[in-house]
Design a protein around this motif. Structure first.
Motif, PDB file in Angstrom:
ATOM      1  N   VAL A 105       0.858  -1.179   0.000  1.00 15.29           N
ATOM      2  CA  VAL A 105       0.000   0.000   0.000  1.00 15.29           C
ATOM      3  C   VAL A 105       0.895   1.229   0.000  1.00 15.29           C
ATOM      4  CG1 VAL A 105      -1.817   1.273   1.196  1.00 15.29           C
ATOM      5  CG2 VAL A 105      -1.783  -1.239   1.300  1.00 15.29           C
ATOM      6  N   LEU A 106       0.835   1.999  -1.067  1.00 16.50           N
ATOM      7  CA  LEU A 106       1.574   3.261  -1.153  1.00 16.50           C
ATOM      8  C   LEU A 106       0.670   4.352  -0.602  1.00 16.50           C
ATOM      9  CD1 LEU A 106       4.123   4.744  -2.208  1.00 16.50           C
ATOM     10  CD2 LEU A 106       2.898   5.097  -4.352  1.00 16.50           C
ATOM     11  N   ALA A 107       1.135   4.995   0.473  1.00 17.38           N
ATOM     12  CA  ALA A 107       0.278   5.938   1.197  1.00 17.38           C
ATOM     13  C   ALA A 107       1.030   7.234   1.468  1.00 17.38           C
ATOM     14  CB  ALA A 107      -0.171   5.321   2.521  1.00 17.38           C
ATOM     15  N   PRO A 108       0.300   8.303   1.751  1.00 17.84           N
ATOM     16  CA  PRO A 108       0.966   9.551   2.130  1.00 17.84           C
ATOM     17  C   PRO A 108       1.755   9.361   3.413  1.00 17.84           C
ATOM     18  CG  PRO A 108      -1.378   9.896   1.697  1.00 17.84           C
ATOM     19  CD  PRO A 108      -1.159   8.423   1.752  1.00 17.84           C
ATOM     20  N   GLN A 109       2.840  10.085   3.540  1.00 16.55           N
ATOM     21  CA  GLN A 109       3.635  10.066   4.769  1.00 16.55           C
ATOM     22  C   GLN A 109       3.072  11.095   5.733  1.00 16.55           C
ATOM     23  OE1 GLN A 109       5.242   8.629   6.999  1.00 16.55           O
ATOM     24  NE2 GLN A 109       7.289   8.420   6.134  1.00 16.55           N
ATOM     25  N   PHE A 110       3.228  10.850   6.996  1.00 16.30           N
ATOM     26  CA  PHE A 110       2.722  11.757   8.019  1.00 16.30           C
ATOM     27  C   PHE A 110       3.874  12.361   8.798  1.00 16.30           C
ATOM     28  CE2 PHE A 110      -0.404   8.446   7.312  1.00 16.30           C
ATOM     29  CZ  PHE A 110      -1.489   9.204   6.905  1.00 16.30           C
ATOM     30  N   SER A 111       3.821  13.661   9.039  1.00 16.92           N
ATOM     31  CA  SER A 111       4.921  14.358   9.705  1.00 16.92           C
ATOM     32  C   SER A 111       5.002  14.030  11.186  1.00 16.92           C
ATOM     33  CB  SER A 111       4.756  15.873   9.535  1.00 16.92           C
ATOM     34  OG  SER A 111       3.531  16.294  10.091  1.00 16.92           O
ATOM     35  N   ASN A 112       3.961  13.390  11.757  1.00 11.77           N
ATOM     36  CA  ASN A 112       3.974  13.118  13.193  1.00 11.77           C
ATOM     37  C   ASN A 112       4.517  11.741  13.541  1.00 11.77           C
ATOM     38  OD1 ASN A 112       1.861  11.655  12.193  1.00 11.77           O
ATOM     39  ND2 ASN A 112       0.412  12.180  13.808  1.00 11.77           N
ATOM     40  N   LEU A 113       5.146  11.048  12.580  1.00 11.34           N
ATOM     41  CA  LEU A 113       5.783   9.782  12.917  1.00 11.34           C
ATOM     42  C   LEU A 113       6.902  10.031  13.920  1.00 11.34           C
ATOM     43  CD1 LEU A 113       6.095   7.909   9.500  1.00 11.34           C
ATOM     44  CD2 LEU A 113       4.434   7.561  11.307  1.00 11.34           C
ATOM     45  N   THR A 114       7.008   9.145  14.902  1.00  7.14           N
ATOM     46  CA  THR A 114       8.003   9.342  15.951  1.00  7.14           C
ATOM     47  C   THR A 114       8.907   8.131  16.098  1.00  7.14           C
ATOM     48  OG1 THR A 114       6.479   8.500  17.636  1.00  7.14           O
ATOM     49  CG2 THR A 114       6.474  10.885  17.248  1.00  7.14           C
ATOM     50  N   PHE A 115      10.079   8.392  16.684  1.00  4.43           N
ATOM     51  CA  PHE A 115      11.010   7.334  17.052  1.00  4.43           C
ATOM     52  C   PHE A 115      10.384   6.547  18.200  1.00  4.43           C
ATOM     53  CE2 PHE A 115      14.349   5.646  19.718  1.00  4.43           C
ATOM     54  CZ  PHE A 115      15.315   5.183  18.837  1.00  4.43           C
ATOM     55  N   LYS A 116      10.370   5.210  18.079  1.00  9.20           N
ATOM     56  CA  LYS A 116       9.780   4.386  19.130  1.00  9.20           C
ATOM     57  C   LYS A 116      10.862   3.761  20.003  1.00  9.20           C
ATOM     58  CE  LYS A 116       6.069   1.034  19.854  1.00  9.20           C
ATOM     59  NZ  LYS A 116       5.089   0.147  19.180  1.00  9.20           N
ATOM     60  N   TYR A 122       3.393   0.361   2.984  1.00  5.76           N
ATOM     61  CA  TYR A 122       3.010  -0.602   4.012  1.00  5.76           C
ATOM     62  C   TYR A 122       2.959  -1.980   3.357  1.00  5.76           C
ATOM     63  CZ  TYR A 122       1.546   3.520   6.640  1.00  5.76           C
ATOM     64  OH  TYR A 122       1.517   4.730   7.292  1.00  5.76           O
ATOM     65  N   LEU A 123       3.558  -2.963   4.015  1.00  3.69           N
ATOM     66  CA  LEU A 123       3.629  -4.315   3.467  1.00  3.69           C
ATOM     67  C   LEU A 123       2.791  -5.271   4.310  1.00  3.69           C
ATOM     68  CD1 LEU A 123       7.424  -4.825   2.700  1.00  3.69           C
ATOM     69  CD2 LEU A 123       5.596  -4.677   1.028  1.00  3.69           C
ATOM     70  N   GLY A 124       2.287  -6.301   3.656  1.00  2.43           N
ATOM     71  CA  GLY A 124       1.604  -7.374   4.369  1.00  2.43           C
ATOM     72  C   GLY A 124       1.904  -8.705   3.715  1.00  2.43           C
TER      73      GLY A 124
END
Length: 342
Positions: A124-135, A232-234
């Protein structure tokens, strides 16, 4: 063009091969399909289909298998339009209702439901989100001399690298190092983690320089994805169960390719036409998927193309069912995304 009898025989060969993964012989076709002709006639027609390039003979078998040209003709000319069953539609709708609670989960769960329904790899090719964080960052022992360095983001994306264990460090030292870095970086937005900040951490903890270079390298990779999209991969493990991928080297090349997100973004280009697009075998431009087929479709919100959904698997895939699923997703994903104020 093929006459009607050759079309029926080619369709029979491909349908049987999709089901069994075994080369198909004339007697099998005569037994399984009521074509009104003898095995000898079918054998002659198969010889013609082979000469025309639609089927081919594996070296170890008396039967025949479809060629890339045969699959292309099947998809373009022989495959009747397939509608998604009502049960499958209910499964997809209920999956989103039960699993999705955020915009990010829409794409994660789309990959999962696609791989589950098709038993192939989903992308799934999706928009990126600026709120992704280091976990978190983690070290996993591999053997006495090597460890795997893993970095995980809030989206579930994993970046990893095998590194040599520094001679003067025990594994427990690495675990303590991971704790320090996690305390400094956990929860920080990826676009706020600057390399200068990482250098300051190095000065504070006085870590082995080669080890820190490896850490910087995979942090840099995690931070340097294309900012406007991600994949996203599945179902990547589904490949191993397919008879076409019993060759370890073939699986290794494909799995390595699936780890390269910029490469996947390039593969998942937005099709020029607004329907389901199928690329088969040698039509794929990257060597890692020359033995695969990919079926993809765009999805939209309010008429604007947002991304692409795709299924990747062996050329012996159930094209009709997969195309019907992606055709449904083409419309339904937009409905789901609107619920989350996309």
């Amino acid at each position: 063009m093929l006459d009607e009898r050759k079309r029926k025989i080619l369709r029979a060969i491909i349908n049987d091969y999709i089901l069994t993964a075994e080369p198909v012989g004339s007697r099998t076709i005569a037994r399984n399909h009521d074509l009104g002709v003898s095995p000898a006639t079918i054998r002659n027609e198969m010889a013609d289909l082979e000469a025309l390039g639609y089927i081919e003979q594996p070296h170890t078998s008396a039967g025949r298998v479809p060629s890339g040209q045969g699959y292309r003709f099947y998809v373009d000319c022989l495959l009747a339009p397939t509608m998604l069953s009502e049960n499958d539609e209910v499964l997809i709708r209920s999956w989103y209702e039960a699993k999705v609670r955020s915009l990010e989960q829409v794409f994660q769960e789309t990959a999962k439901i696609l791989s589950r329904m098709t038993r192939n790899v989903s992308l799934v090719l999706a928009p990126q989100f600026s709120n992704l964080t280091f976990k978190y960052l983690q070290f996993l022992p591999l053997d006495n001399k090597r460890v795997i360095l893993v970095i995980v983001t809030s989206s579930g994306y994993v970046e990893n690298k095998v590194i040599n264990l520094p001679a003067d460090m025990a594994f427990s030292d690495l675990q303590r190092l991971a704790d320090i870095i996690n305390n400094r970086l956990a929860g920080l937005s990826l676009d706020k983690i600057k390399l200068s900040f990482l250098q300051k951490i190095k000065n504070d903890i006085l870590v082995d320089s080669d080890l820190y270079k490896s850490m910087l390298e995979i942090l840099r990779r995690a931070l340097s994805f294309e900012k406007d999209k991600r994949v996203y991969l599945g179902g990547t493990t589904q490949l191993i169960s397919q008879p076409e991928f019993r060759d370890v080297d073939k699986v290794k090349e494909l799995l390595t390719m699936l780890e390269e997100e910029p490469l996947l973004c390039d593969i998942l280009h937005v099709p020029d036409n607004d329907g389901v697009v199928v690329t088969i075998g040698q039509e794929n431009k990257y060597s890692g998927i020359k033995d695969c087929s990919m079926v993809q479709a765009t999805y939209r919100v309010d008429g604007m193309v947002i991304g692409t959904v795709a299924v990747l698997g062996p050329t012996r895939m159930d094209y009709g069912k997969i195309m019907a699923i992606l055709d449904f997703m083409h419309d339904h994903l937009g409905e789901v995304l609107r619920k989350y104020k996309f």
